[in-house]
Design a protein around this motif. Structure first.
Motif, PDB file in Angstrom:
ATOM      1  N   GLN A  15       4.494 -10.998  -6.278  1.00 16.55           N
ATOM      2  CA  GLN A  15       4.221  -9.778  -5.506  1.00 16.55           C
ATOM      3  C   GLN A  15       5.207  -8.669  -5.860  1.00 16.55           C
ATOM      4  OE1 GLN A  15       1.546  -9.261  -3.483  1.00 16.55           O
ATOM      5  NE2 GLN A  15       2.226  -7.139  -3.349  1.00 16.55           N
ATOM      6  N   LYS A  33       4.181  -4.715   1.920  1.00 14.75           N
ATOM      7  CA  LYS A  33       3.178  -5.473   1.163  1.00 14.75           C
ATOM      8  C   LYS A  33       3.566  -6.936   1.029  1.00 14.75           C
ATOM      9  CE  LYS A  33       1.299  -1.646  -1.505  1.00 14.75           C
ATOM     10  NZ  LYS A  33       1.137  -1.085  -2.848  1.00 14.75           N
ATOM     11  N   LYS A  47       1.361 -10.065   2.394  1.00 16.59           N
ATOM     12  CA  LYS A  47       0.932 -11.094   1.442  1.00 16.59           C
ATOM     13  C   LYS A  47       1.350 -12.483   1.930  1.00 16.59           C
ATOM     14  CE  LYS A  47       0.076 -12.718  -2.878  1.00 16.59           C
ATOM     15  NZ  LYS A  47      -1.228 -12.754  -3.470  1.00 16.59           N
ATOM     16  N   ASP A  64      -1.450 -15.240   2.775  1.00 18.75           N
ATOM     17  CA  ASP A  64      -1.628 -16.320   1.798  1.00 18.75           C
ATOM     18  C   ASP A  64      -0.856 -17.597   2.128  1.00 18.75           C
ATOM     19  OD1 ASP A  64      -3.148 -14.447   0.530  1.00 18.75           O
ATOM     20  OD2 ASP A  64      -1.875 -14.281  -1.243  1.00 18.75           O
TER      21      ASP A  64
END
Length: 98
Positions: free
Chosen positions: A19, A60, A64, A68
């Motif tokens: 990421q 972000k 994430k 996830d």
């Protein structure tokens, strides 16, 4: 601290590094803390070019990891944008503005 992840610390580390790469984080340094620290297995230090990028990287990454891996991260410093600490449990991430 963050919630206990559903993934191992090495998988969590790989997800975070991916990421950070996607978000164009710079000067990424990975520090292995296994056997040296009781609070985390890894620490990552990286930089963003501007305050907005630092805040965006942190936001972000937290999104994430929640989506996830089911990891609820704690963050500090995001409002100022000069640095952000993201506690993902086994992995701690520091994002700085140079």
């Amino acid at each position: 601290m963050g919630a206990t992840p559903k993934v191992g610390s090495e998988d969590l580390l790989a997800m975070i590094l991916s990421q950070l790469d996607d978000d164009k984080a710079e000067e990424v340094v990975q520090i292995d803390l296994r056997g040296r620290s009781a609070f985390a297995d890894f620490m990552i230090v990286c930089a963003g070019r501007a305050s907005r990028q630092v805040a965006s990287i942190a936001e972000k990454l937290a999104e994430k990891l929640k989506a996830d891996a089911g990891v609820l991260c704690k963050t500090e410093g995001k409002d100022q944008g000069d640095w952000v600490l993201i506690d993902a449990g086994d992995v701690i991430v520091h994002v700085f503005r140079p």
